[in-house]
Design a protein around this motif. Structure first.
Motif, mmCIF file in Angstrom:
data_model
loop_
_atom_site.group_PDB
_atom_site.id
_atom_site.type_symbol
_atom_site.label_atom_id
_atom_site.label_comp_id
_atom_site.label_asym_id
_atom_site.label_seq_id
_atom_site.Cartn_x
_atom_site.Cartn_y
_atom_site.Cartn_z
ATOM 1 N N ASN A 112 11.103 -9.064 -8.957
ATOM 2 C CA ASN A 112 12.359 -8.516 -8.426
ATOM 3 C C ASN A 112 12.157 -7.244 -7.596
ATOM 4 N N GLU A 113 10.930 -6.731 -7.534
ATOM 5 C CA GLU A 113 10.634 -5.524 -6.747
ATOM 6 C C GLU A 113 9.785 -5.811 -5.507
ATOM 7 N N ARG A 114 9.478 -7.072 -5.265
ATOM 8 C CA ARG A 114 8.588 -7.435 -4.164
ATOM 9 C C ARG A 114 9.333 -7.476 -2.829
ATOM 10 N N PHE A 115 8.775 -6.809 -1.822
ATOM 11 C CA PHE A 115 9.357 -6.891 -0.479
ATOM 12 C C PHE A 115 8.305 -6.573 0.582
ATOM 13 N N ILE A 116 8.548 -7.122 1.759
ATOM 14 C CA ILE A 116 7.748 -6.796 2.948
ATOM 15 C C ILE A 116 8.718 -6.619 4.107
ATOM 16 N N ASN A 117 8.740 -5.426 4.666
ATOM 17 C CA ASN A 117 9.509 -5.149 5.880
ATOM 18 C C ASN A 117 8.507 -5.041 7.020
ATOM 19 N N LEU A 130 3.892 -1.686 15.692
ATOM 20 C CA LEU A 130 3.988 -2.597 14.549
ATOM 21 C C LEU A 130 4.057 -1.732 13.299
ATOM 22 N N ILE A 131 5.075 -1.952 12.498
ATOM 23 C CA ILE A 131 5.241 -1.184 11.263
ATOM 24 C C ILE A 131 5.466 -2.160 10.117
ATOM 25 N N CYS A 132 4.671 -2.001 9.074
ATOM 26 C CA CYS A 132 4.795 -2.850 7.889
ATOM 27 C C CYS A 132 4.925 -1.950 6.661
ATOM 28 N N VAL A 133 5.984 -2.171 5.901
ATOM 29 C CA VAL A 133 6.201 -1.439 4.655
ATOM 30 C C VAL A 133 6.327 -2.484 3.548
ATOM 31 N N ASN A 134 5.530 -2.345 2.504
ATOM 32 C CA ASN A 134 5.582 -3.312 1.408
ATOM 33 C C ASN A 134 5.557 -2.606 0.058
ATOM 34 N N SER A 135 6.087 -3.306 -0.922
ATOM 35 C CA SER A 135 6.022 -2.787 -2.286
ATOM 36 C C SER A 135 4.595 -2.955 -2.803
ATOM 37 N N PHE A 136 4.200 -2.042 -3.682
ATOM 38 C CA PHE A 136 2.912 -2.171 -4.364
ATOM 39 C C PHE A 136 2.977 -1.310 -5.623
ATOM 40 N N ASN A 137 1.946 -1.388 -6.454
ATOM 41 C CA ASN A 137 2.000 -0.736 -7.769
ATOM 42 C C ASN A 137 1.648 0.755 -7.751
ATOM 43 N N THR A 173 -3.605 4.175 14.481
ATOM 44 C CA THR A 173 -3.033 3.660 13.240
ATOM 45 C C THR A 173 -2.763 4.810 12.288
ATOM 46 N N ARG A 174 -1.838 4.564 11.383
ATOM 47 C CA ARG A 174 -1.566 5.530 10.317
ATOM 48 C C ARG A 174 -1.196 4.723 9.088
ATOM 49 N N PHE A 175 -1.860 5.020 7.988
ATOM 50 C CA PHE A 175 -1.594 4.344 6.722
ATOM 51 C C PHE A 175 -1.266 5.403 5.679
ATOM 52 N N TYR A 176 -0.220 5.167 4.918
ATOM 53 C CA TYR A 176 0.134 6.115 3.860
ATOM 54 C C TYR A 176 0.936 5.394 2.778
ATOM 55 N N HIS A 177 1.090 6.070 1.650
ATOM 56 C CA HIS A 177 1.766 5.426 0.522
ATOM 57 C C HIS A 177 2.608 6.435 -0.255
ATOM 58 N N SER A 178 3.553 5.861 -1.022
ATOM 59 C CA SER A 178 4.309 6.621 -2.015
ATOM 60 C C SER A 178 3.995 5.963 -3.357
ATOM 61 N N ASP A 179 4.792 6.254 -4.362
ATOM 62 C CA ASP A 179 4.548 5.653 -5.679
ATOM 63 C C ASP A 179 4.756 4.143 -5.692
ATOM 64 N N SER A 180 5.580 3.632 -4.783
ATOM 65 C CA SER A 180 5.904 2.208 -4.842
ATOM 66 C C SER A 180 5.857 1.489 -3.491
ATOM 67 N N GLU A 181 5.542 2.215 -2.409
ATOM 68 C CA GLU A 181 5.519 1.599 -1.083
ATOM 69 C C GLU A 181 4.236 1.958 -0.339
ATOM 70 N N PHE A 182 3.715 0.973 0.368
ATOM 71 C CA PHE A 182 2.568 1.207 1.244
ATOM 72 C C PHE A 182 3.040 0.972 2.669
ATOM 73 N N THR A 183 2.744 1.902 3.572
ATOM 74 C CA THR A 183 3.194 1.820 4.957
ATOM 75 C C THR A 183 1.997 1.780 5.902
ATOM 76 N N SER A 184 2.067 0.847 6.851
ATOM 77 C CA SER A 184 1.059 0.712 7.907
ATOM 78 C C SER A 184 1.775 0.844 9.237
ATOM 79 N N GLU A 185 1.333 1.789 10.044
ATOM 80 C CA GLU A 185 1.898 1.975 11.381
ATOM 81 C C GLU A 185 0.786 1.757 12.400
#
Length: 193
Positions: A112-117, A130-137, A173-185
């Motif tokens: 229920n927490e899985r997503f890819i934008n 190109l920007i990708c934001v996804n849920s992760f642990n 490119t730029r890659f970064y994360h929060s507690d629950s999201e990983f972002t790739s730009e």
């Protein structure tokens, strides 16, 4: 993908002739059997349209089929024209690596927490974003600012490949994360091409 949809359009006239013949015979049982069988075949072939760019649409369709059974919510906004001044191989390499990493990240969180934008946009100045934001642990491995794979081998070749391809087009490119999201730009500078 393109050949499958073309085949479906071509073969549909045979389906229409068969159904017409069965209807003229008034054989409802055979019509229903034929329609059930035809629907099963259609269900096995996913047809997606994300953008006009054929190669990008094909790779996105491929990953959409992979995502489908894993309860991953998707929000994809892909604004790519028929042609883009970047090789199909390079564009699909970036998209494939972004989505492969995003899917892997999603698999480690509850369904229920899985997503890819995902978004892709070509500006008037010829810059492809190109920007990708996804849920992760939230668990990452890093060597300095570089992300390492959390898989057993630990190489993280996907992000390195994305970066190398972006640099080939004077991009970044730029890659970064929060507690629950990983972002790739990713940005490719295509204006000079």
């Amino acid at each position: 993908y393109m050949s499958e949809t073309s085949k479906l359009r071509h073969d549909f006239r045979h389906t229409a002739h068969t159904l017409l013949s069965l209807a003229q015979e008034n054989d409802m049982e055979k019509i229903l059997h034929y329609l059930r069988e035809y629907n099963q075949e259609l269900d096995s072939l996913s047809v997606y349209f994300f953008c006009r760019h054929t190669a990008a649409n094909a790779i996105l369709s491929y990953y959409a089929d992979i995502i489908s059974p894993h309860c991953i919510q998707t929000n994809w906004n892909i604004d790519l024209p028929d042609t883009v001044p970047v090789s199909d191989v390079d564009l699909c390499t970036i998209l494939g690596n972004l989505l492969e990493n995003a899917i892997a990240g999603c698999m480690d969180v509850p369904k229920n927490e899985r997503f890819i934008n995902l978004s892709a946009d070509l500006t008037e100045n010829g810059e492809l974003y190109l920007i990708c934001v996804n849920s992760f642990n939230g668990k990452v491995r890093q060597a300095g600012t570089r992300y390492l794979s959390t898989k057993q081998s630990g190489n993280g070749i996907g992000l390195l490949s994305i970066t190398a391809t972006a640099e080939k087009y004077d991009g970044m490119t730029r890659f970064y994360h929060s507690d629950s999201e990983f972002t790739s730009e990713v940005m490719l500078s295509l204006g000079k091409r």
